[in-house]
Scaffold this active site. Structure first.
Site, PDB file in Angstrom:
ATOM      1  N   ASN A 164       0.798  -1.241   0.000  1.00 54.19           N
ATOM      2  CA  ASN A 164       0.000   0.000   0.000  1.00 54.19           C
ATOM      3  C   ASN A 164       0.835   1.298   0.000  1.00 54.19           C
ATOM      4  O   ASN A 164       0.390   2.305  -0.534  1.00 54.19           O
ATOM      5  CB  ASN A 164      -1.034  -0.013   1.135  1.00 54.19           C
ATOM      6  N   GLU A 263       4.158  -4.513  12.329  1.00 55.26           N
ATOM      7  CA  GLU A 263       3.176  -3.448  12.096  1.00 55.26           C
ATOM      8  C   GLU A 263       2.010  -4.120  11.392  1.00 55.26           C
ATOM      9  O   GLU A 263       2.086  -4.416  10.201  1.00 55.26           O
ATOM     10  CB  GLU A 263       3.776  -2.359  11.202  1.00 55.26           C
ATOM     11  N   GLU A 471       8.013   2.229  14.569  1.00 54.96           N
ATOM     12  CA  GLU A 471       8.818   2.663  13.423  1.00 54.96           C
ATOM     13  C   GLU A 471       8.791   4.173  13.342  1.00 54.96           C
ATOM     14  O   GLU A 471       7.738   4.794  13.569  1.00 54.96           O
ATOM     15  CB  GLU A 471       8.266   2.049  12.129  1.00 54.96           C
TER      16      GLU A 471
HETATM   17  P1  NAD Z   1      -0.227  -9.277   3.701  1.00 55.43           P
HETATM   18  O1  NAD Z   1      -0.022  -9.677   5.104  1.00 55.43           O
HETATM   19  O2  NAD Z   1      -1.036 -10.149   2.851  1.00 55.43           O
HETATM   20  O3  NAD Z   1       1.178  -9.113   2.954  1.00 55.43           O
HETATM   21  C1  NAD Z   1       2.206  -8.278   3.426  1.00 55.43           C
HETATM   22  C2  NAD Z   1       3.532  -8.826   2.937  1.00 55.43           C
HETATM   23  O4  NAD Z   1       3.748 -10.088   3.510  1.00 55.43           O
HETATM   24  C3  NAD Z   1       3.650  -9.040   1.437  1.00 55.43           C
HETATM   25  O5  NAD Z   1       4.953  -8.726   1.031  1.00 55.43           O
HETATM   26  C4  NAD Z   1       3.402 -10.515   1.272  1.00 55.43           C
HETATM   27  O6  NAD Z   1       4.009 -11.038   0.122  1.00 55.43           O
HETATM   28  C5  NAD Z   1       4.084 -11.030   2.509  1.00 55.43           C
HETATM   29  N1  NAD Z   1       3.680 -12.347   2.986  1.00 55.43           N
HETATM   30  C6  NAD Z   1       2.476 -12.930   2.949  1.00 55.43           C
HETATM   31  N2  NAD Z   1       2.539 -14.160   3.508  1.00 55.43           N
HETATM   32  C7  NAD Z   1       3.821 -14.335   3.919  1.00 55.43           C
HETATM   33  C8  NAD Z   1       4.534 -15.384   4.587  1.00 55.43           C
HETATM   34  N3  NAD Z   1       3.935 -16.515   4.955  1.00 55.43           N
HETATM   35  N4  NAD Z   1       5.843 -15.202   4.833  1.00 55.43           N
HETATM   36  C9  NAD Z   1       6.475 -14.063   4.473  1.00 55.43           C
HETATM   37  N5  NAD Z   1       5.868 -13.054   3.852  1.00 55.43           N
HETATM   38  C10 NAD Z   1       4.551 -13.180   3.590  1.00 55.43           C
HETATM   39  O7  NAD Z   1      -0.807  -7.805   3.778  1.00 55.43           O
HETATM   40  P2  NAD Z   1      -1.198  -6.848   2.566  1.00 55.43           P
HETATM   41  O8  NAD Z   1      -2.516  -7.262   2.030  1.00 55.43           O
HETATM   42  O9  NAD Z   1      -0.072  -6.713   1.612  1.00 55.43           O
HETATM   43  O10 NAD Z   1      -1.335  -5.457   3.333  1.00 55.43           O
HETATM   44  C11 NAD Z   1      -2.503  -5.109   3.975  1.00 55.43           C
HETATM   45  C12 NAD Z   1      -2.411  -5.338   5.472  1.00 55.43           C
HETATM   46  O11 NAD Z   1      -1.236  -4.719   5.975  1.00 55.43           O
HETATM   47  C13 NAD Z   1      -3.556  -4.709   6.227  1.00 55.43           C
HETATM   48  O12 NAD Z   1      -4.001  -5.549   7.250  1.00 55.43           O
HETATM   49  C14 NAD Z   1      -2.939  -3.457   6.815  1.00 55.43           C
HETATM   50  O13 NAD Z   1      -3.579  -2.975   7.956  1.00 55.43           O
HETATM   51  C15 NAD Z   1      -1.561  -3.903   7.089  1.00 55.43           C
HETATM   52  N6  NAD Z   1      -0.662  -2.750   7.156  1.00 55.43           N
HETATM   53  C16 NAD Z   1      -0.200  -2.394   8.376  1.00 55.43           C
HETATM   54  C17 NAD Z   1       0.618  -1.291   8.502  1.00 55.43           C
HETATM   55  C18 NAD Z   1       1.143  -0.888   9.840  1.00 55.43           C
HETATM   56  O14 NAD Z   1       2.074  -0.097   9.888  1.00 55.43           O
HETATM   57  N7  NAD Z   1       0.616  -1.399  10.942  1.00 55.43           N
HETATM   58  C19 NAD Z   1       0.982  -0.548   7.373  1.00 55.43           C
HETATM   59  C20 NAD Z   1       0.485  -0.946   6.123  1.00 55.43           C
HETATM   60  C21 NAD Z   1      -0.334  -2.072   6.035  1.00 55.43           C
END
Ligand code: NAD
Length: 494
Positions: A164, A263, A471
């Protein structure tokens, strides 16, 4: 609910901006085959990236580890100078980065420029922070010894980022890691990997040792994390993404007891009291909800409005939402770009239908568009019921879901009724109320009379199941440092 798609015109990409974005992609060293990266506004394939297997990932760990030995010994000034040079190079390429972010992620160019500002600020912050290491010297209370506390780099850090904020999520991790003296392996999301590749290319141009930052992209994230997080050379994992993936990574991290920063997901409450400044509340809610197309972990998710101001507030917010031009992020005047993929659009349809079926009133939007891209209209739902999916889940899209409340206590209780605790928002002109409600919210971040609380100088992060660690700010540096103390015996001299 029967509306699904409309044929309303969407703003198309500006030809010069498209050419600009594609020229940047051409300048990145990428393979001609591999994982296809698509433009979410057109569904067009714009690049291919390597699909690394476990062997390549472990090779990257080895290279980062080898480069890290010298980096850990570098002087603080050397690290700061390199980070300053990277910052300058990123800033010099602001337009390139903004066009690239918009092309691969979908957000409007103006917002992408905002992300470049926000993302580069972390590099500058940690360039400045690098030369001011924390630590102290004190005597033991009972005498006879002195305590010296010092920081050292935690070691090789694995950084996993979401789609995002393709630049900011990467710099928010890489910059403090380098400032602390750690080498990194970064795995960006395959949906938006190009910005990371480009930003790391700019880092190397600026003088970051070539092998110190390793970028790995893979279609098998599970296999990647299982191999890399169990490798004894890795000492740290920092993840931004969803809570379920964060839980899995924490399980893996537990095996070698890795330092972990998480995060994770949010479900932010935004509370508007009767004594709020109406314009400020509408502006703040608009930003907290619609920024990044609603695809932000701190995006306003449950909007609670007090009875006395609710009719005026919802009418004004719906009017603002209805005026937002939708289209390609590289188009002239686009206010809301494409969502990340077609699943996100389908999810917005499902959320809207579910909310309306359970009693919500649709004030504006609630439909997609006849387009190959992933578009959904800015949507305002009033009188959302507590059993609706939008009241319980992280929406991650352009739907403002409004519920009404009567008393302050009720608002706080409902706001805290979630396992998440990332961000919350309060709108009131009463200072006591603002601070008391902020104190009562179970979140790591509170926006008071404003909708965009993030800042490089602020310790961003959640409580409850929204995460571990911080962070940004000096706290963000500590995530990459070991704290050690020396107990020095003291003997009185004559
Ligand atoms: P996601 O968890 O699906 O993916 C995030 C990352 O993790 C991607 O690079 C993905 O390829 C990787 N990933 C997925 N499964 C994995 C595994 N088993 N091992 C290692 N890597 C893996 O999340 P998303 O859909 O990309 O992002 C949206 C989510 O992220 C929302 O829940 C949002 O709230 C959260 N988010 C949190 C913050 C924060 O700072 N707290 C910031 C941005 C997004």
């Amino acid at each position: 609910m029967t509306i699904t798609n409309v044929a309303a015109p969407l703003i198309t990409a500006d030809a010069a901006s498209l050419r600009h974005a594609d020229a940047v992609i051409q300048s990145i060293n990428l393979p001609s085959q591999g994982i296809a990266v698509q433009d979410p506004a057109t569904a067009e394939t714009i690049a291919h990236i390597p699909d690394a297997g476990v062997e390549a990932a472990l090779e990257a760990v080895g290279k980062a580890d080898a480069a890290g030995a010298d980096w850990a010994k570098s002087s603080l000034r050397q690290r700061a100078d390199v980070l300053h040079a990277w910052y300058d190079n990123l800033v010099a390429h602001t337009e390139d980065l903004a066009h690239l972010i918009s092309r691969e992620m979908g957000k409007p160019l103006a917002e992408a420029r905002g992300e470049v500002k926000y993302g580069t600020d972390f590099v500058r912050w940690y360039a400045e922070e690098a030369v001011r290491p924390a630590g102290n010297f004190r005597d033991t209370p009972d005498g006879g010894a002195s305590l010296l506390t010092r920081r050292s780099p935690v070691g090789l850090a694995v950084l996993i980022t979401p789609w995002n904020f393709p630049l900011a999520m990467a710099t928010r991790k890489i910059a403090p890691a380098l400032a602390a003296g750690c080498p990194v392996v970064i795995k960006p999301a395959t949906l938006t990997p190009l910005t990371t590749y480009f930003a790391v290319q700019l880092a190397i141009e600026a003088g970051v040792p070539e092998e110190l930052i390793q970028v790995i992209t893979t279609s098998n994230s599970g296999a990647f994390s299982e191999a890399v997080l169990l490798d004894p050379r890795v000492r740290k994992v920092s993840f931004t993404g969803s809570t379920p993936v964060g839980r899995r990574l924490l399980e893996l991290a537990s095996r070698n007891v890795l330092r972990s920063s998480m995060e994770l997901g949010g479900n932010a409450p935004l509370i508007v009291f009767n004594d709020a400044d109406l314009q400020r509340a509408v502006d703040g809610t608009f930003a907290a909800k619609l920024r990044n197309g609603g695809q932000s972990c701190i995006g306003a998710n449950r909007i609670y409005v007090q009875d006395g101001i609710a009719d005026d507030f919802t009418a004004a917010l719906a009017e603002r939402f209805a005026q937002v031009p939708v289209g390609n992020g590289l188009g002239q005047g686009t206010g809301l770009g494409a969502l990340i993929d077609d699943r996100a659009v389908a999810q917005m349809h499902t959320y809207t239908n579910n909310a309306v079926t359970l009693g919500a009133t649709l004030l504006t939007g609630g439909h997609g568009y006849d387009s190959a891209g992933n578009f959904f209209a800015p949507t305002v739902l009033d009188h959302v019921t507590e059993d609706s999916d939008v009241a319980k889940s992280e929406i991650f899209g352009p739907i403002a879901a409004i519920q009404r409340f009567t008393t302050e206590t009720e608002a706080i209780t409902r706001a805290n009724a979630t396992e998440f605790g990332l961000a919350g928002y309060v709108f009131t002109e009463n200072l006591d109320r603002a601070l008391n409600v902020a104190d009562s919210l179970e979140t790591g971040i509170v926006g008071i009379n404003q909708g965009v609380p993030s800042n490089a100088g602020a310790p961003f992060g959640g409580i409850k199941q929204s995460g571990l660690g911080r962070e940004g700010s000096s706290e963000g540096l500590e995530e990459y440092e070991n704290i050690r103390f020396y107990n020095v015996a003291r003997r009185a001299t004559a």
